[in-house]
Design a protein around this motif. Sequence first.
Motif: not given
Length: 240
Positions: A104-125
């Motif tokens: 969860l932590i690494t996914g959030s860190i990865w998501g910030r520069p690639t998605w523009g957000t730390w968290w997305e309430w999608d199915g996987r996360m």
Amino acid sequence: MHRFANPARFLKIARPLTVWLFWPGLVLLLIGAGCGLFVTPADYLQGDTVRILYIHVPSAWLGMGGWTGIAVAALMQLVWRHPLAAVAGRAIATPGAFFTAICLITGSIWGRPTWGTWWEWDGRMTSMLVLFFLYLGYIALANASARQGNGGVSPVAAIFGLVGAINIPIINRSVVWWNSLHQGPSITLRGSSIDTALLWPLGFTLFGFTLLFVAIVLMRMRAILAQNKIEARMQRLARG
């Protein structure tokens, strides 16, 4: 499996096996992490951020694999009354929760520069976050069983482990069932969409983390059995 139901027989195998798994796992992890950081090229879109995959993917794999192990142990406890099954479930829970948290932590860190957000309430996360909370619930139930003098986990905790396994296929198929920012399956039985130049160190970290995970579970099982032995001896002394 009942050949290893005797704790003494299990410990005789688990002691050397822990060493055989731990050190090769650590070496493979260091090789994979070193190559992933310093040898592979940066991704043409994500740049150096893509290197998080060498930690993120194994963590996700072990988070789901850990709960699968808990479900198998729960089934063996409830159906076959395997004496070490409850101990195994309790031993798996903490490292499983740890790797789920890392995912969860690494996914959030990865998501910030690639998605523009730390968290997305999608199915996987969201389903992965549910898995983390399931781990916390299982650990709480297992600890309650231990305080009541049960060396493993109660049947209630075992049932909880089985029911919680429903979340595993949801996590696996979430990126297929629901459209979201999260990319689709990158590695399948048909192949991988990740370029080979980036992919090959992942095998080292995935295998290395898996060996370390099993070694940690064996160490925890040995510690739980030792604690159970001490508690049983203290109870005999108190009665005597």
